[in-house]
Scaffold this motif. Structure first.
Motif, PDB file in Angstrom:
ATOM      1  N   ARG A 258       0.812  -1.213   0.000  1.00 29.09           N
ATOM      2  CA  ARG A 258       0.000   0.000   0.000  1.00 29.09           C
ATOM      3  C   ARG A 258       0.851   1.271   0.000  1.00 29.09           C
ATOM      4  O   ARG A 258       2.008   1.272   0.420  1.00 29.09           O
ATOM      5  N   ARG A 259       0.244   2.355  -0.458  1.00 29.53           N
ATOM      6  CA  ARG A 259       0.822   3.685  -0.289  1.00 29.53           C
ATOM      7  C   ARG A 259       0.254   4.308   0.978  1.00 29.53           C
ATOM      8  O   ARG A 259      -0.827   3.938   1.442  1.00 29.53           O
ATOM      9  N   LEU A 260       0.980   5.280   1.520  1.00 31.37           N
ATOM     10  CA  LEU A 260       0.435   6.026   2.640  1.00 31.37           C
ATOM     11  C   LEU A 260      -0.831   6.758   2.205  1.00 31.37           C
ATOM     12  O   LEU A 260      -0.906   7.228   1.061  1.00 31.37           O
ATOM     13  N   PRO A 261      -1.833   6.866   3.063  1.00 30.18           N
ATOM     14  CA  PRO A 261      -3.062   7.582   2.691  1.00 30.18           C
ATOM     15  C   PRO A 261      -2.752   8.989   2.201  1.00 30.18           C
ATOM     16  O   PRO A 261      -2.010   9.742   2.839  1.00 30.18           O
ATOM     17  N   ASP A 263      -1.003   9.800  -0.384  1.00 32.65           N
ATOM     18  CA  ASP A 263       0.247   9.895  -1.153  1.00 32.65           C
ATOM     19  C   ASP A 263      -0.018   9.483  -2.592  1.00 32.65           C
ATOM     20  O   ASP A 263      -0.053   8.297  -2.925  1.00 32.65           O
ATOM     21  N   GLU A 270       0.648  -1.370  -7.934  1.00 32.96           N
ATOM     22  CA  GLU A 270       0.890  -2.345  -6.880  1.00 32.96           C
ATOM     23  C   GLU A 270       1.529  -3.615  -7.440  1.00 32.96           C
ATOM     24  O   GLU A 270       2.379  -4.228  -6.798  1.00 32.96           O
ATOM     25  N   SER A 337      10.005   0.078   4.352  1.00 28.77           N
ATOM     26  CA  SER A 337       8.858  -0.285   5.184  1.00 28.77           C
ATOM     27  C   SER A 337       8.255  -1.600   4.706  1.00 28.77           C
ATOM     28  O   SER A 337       8.236  -1.902   3.512  1.00 28.77           O
ATOM     29  N   GLN A 340       4.748  -1.583   2.418  1.00 29.19           N
ATOM     30  CA  GLN A 340       4.316  -0.198   2.204  1.00 29.19           C
ATOM     31  C   GLN A 340       5.324   0.503   1.302  1.00 29.19           C
ATOM     32  O   GLN A 340       6.528   0.352   1.472  1.00 29.19           O
ATOM     33  N   ASP A 342       7.717   3.156  -0.230  1.00 30.81           N
ATOM     34  CA  ASP A 342       8.535   4.314   0.122  1.00 30.81           C
ATOM     35  C   ASP A 342       9.182   4.818  -1.164  1.00 30.81           C
ATOM     36  O   ASP A 342       9.915   4.068  -1.827  1.00 30.81           O
TER      37      ASP A 342
END
Length: 441
Positions: A258-261, A263, A270, A337, A340, A342
């Motif tokens: 996932r990406r940070l919310p 971002d 994915e 991470s 996730q 980065d």
């Protein structure tokens, strides 16, 4: 330690971005992403009925008729037809007349990806790419120099592409072919793809970025990954087509990455982040050499690298490494991470890197060697030349239409850049930081 680089592998890197060895056939479930705003021109195709290329699911192509004035239409030689990577590479439009010939692509204001593809295919029977003389011409995006297309000594069957991320200032984007006097300019396909304005935040009205490399790591089944896996139809080259033997190791996962919310800066698919490349644990660092090639001045080269990481190893062992551009430390003691994304870059800063090399080096405290999922590198395109005042441009379009004028050099921006201004016009450049004005016809 090992430096994963040699003369032979560097040669492969030079060839890799320019040879389309296989088409992208990516299977996904459900409906493909929207292609709203996509423009895909099959240059030189005389059939004005749109079609869908079977090798690019869901993208409709159309003839370039009506998007450019002048030029001659051709087909590549019959011997190269079967090997063309896409249907659009079987035809082309050449421009033997005029120093600048421009396409006008309808658009909306905002960020866009513009791509031009070239397959010479010995269309003129002159074997120009292999006759030993220089064969190169230029590209402009709007009124600014984008990049040179150098086909000297290339296999006639090869397909190369150039790509720029830019801001469309109004209702159209102009792409021009520039005659250097070293070969007739031509183009096989032109493509425009809308981007979200939140993407690539360092791209603005003053700065565009030209594709240098865009790589997906891990195991890829196709040399080029594009739409529909990437909804923006970016070209991702498969690293495994160049480096797929020991000590290289591939990782993959079916777990979500996932990406940070919030971002939305790069939006790496994915499916690409679920793959990664690393090394056997006996090795501690690797070098990515993206090869300057013949088109750019290495001494003055400014590159913008963007590293994409996600730890997809199911073990909990520690992985930390330093990231270098040439010999300059960019990011010390980085740890990706878990599951996730980065994305690491120097806040849009272009770096002087004449060797075009990047190093990932394991730290002393790390149990595992470096890992990487994807990598983008861009060169700087300065948008210093202001386009002609929009009202004046619209006026000249009406003049051309009313009087049915078809002068060879009356295409592209009327006043900018100065050396390609339209014959018969007088332009006023006296007001600094303001668009040139037409003061006499």
């Amino acid at each position: 330690m090992a430096i994963i680089s040699s003369a032979s592998t560097k040669l492969t890197w030079i060839l890799a971005p320019l040879l389309v060895l296989a088409t992208a056939t990516i299977r996904v479930h459900g409906q493909p992403p929207s292609t709203s705003g996509f423009i895909s021109l099959d240059c030189g195709n005389r059939n004005t009925t749109p079609y869908t290329d079977s090798s690019i699911r869901g993208i409709q192509h159309q003839s370039d008729v009506g998007f450019v004035e002048g030029g001659l239409t051709h087909q590549i030689a019959a011997v190269y037809m079967a090997g063309a990577p896409y249907e659009s590479q079987k035809t082309l439009r050449s421009f033997p007349n005029g120093s600048r010939n421009c396409y006008t692509l309808p658009s909306t204001p905002g960020k866009k990806l513009v791509r031009a593809l070239f397959t010479y295919g010995d269309y003129d029977g002159l074997n120009r790419t292999m006759d030993g003389s220089p064969f190169l011409f230029g590209l402009h995006i709007g009124a600014n120099f984008w990049e040179a297309v150098n086909l000297t000594s290339w296999d006639p069957s090869s397909t190369i592409w150039k790509e720029v991320l830019t801001v469309a200032p109004g209702g159209s984007v102009s792409v021009c072919l520039i005659n250097f006097g070293t070969g007739t300019p031509f183009v096989s396909a032109l493509e425009l793809r809308p981007l979200q304005d939140s993407m690539y935040p360092f791209v603005n009205s003053s700065v565009s970025i030209s594709y240098f490399r865009r790589i997906r790591f891990g195991q890829a089944t196709d040399f080029i990954t594009r739409y529909p896996l990437d909804p923006y139809d970016r070209f991702w080259e498969g690293w495994s087509f160049s480096y797929n033997t020991y000590p290289w190791m591939t990782l993959n996962t079916s777990s979500p990455v996932r990406r940070l919310p919030g971002d939305n800066t790069f939006q790496v698919p994915e499916g690409i982040l679920q793959q990664a490349s690393t090394l056997d644990t006996n090795y501690s660092f690797f070098e990515i050499n993206v090869a300057v090639g013949p088109n750019l001045d290495a001494k003055n080269l400014q590159l913008l690298p963007i590293f994409h990481f996600a730890e997809i190893n199911i073990s909990n062992q520690n992985r930390r490494f330093d990231i270098y551009s040439d010999n300059d430390l960019l990011f010390p003691d980085f740890s990706p991470s878990r599951f996730q994304a980065d994305s690491m870059h120097e806040n849009g800063q272009f770096l002087h890197n004449p060797t075009a090399t990047f190093l990932l080096n394991k730290t002393r405290s790390s149990r595992l060697p470096p890992l990487i999922n994807a990598f983008e590198v861009y060169s700087l395109v300065r948008m210093d030349n202001l386009t002609t005042d929009a009202d004046d441009v619209n006026y000249m379009k009406e003049v051309k239409k009313h009087y049915n004028l078809a002068r060879i050099n009356w295409n592209g921006d009327p006043c900018s850049p100065r050396e390609y201004s339209w014959e018969g016009l007088t332009c006023d450049y006296s007001k600094r930081n303001q668009n040139p004005r037409i003061v006499a016809v």
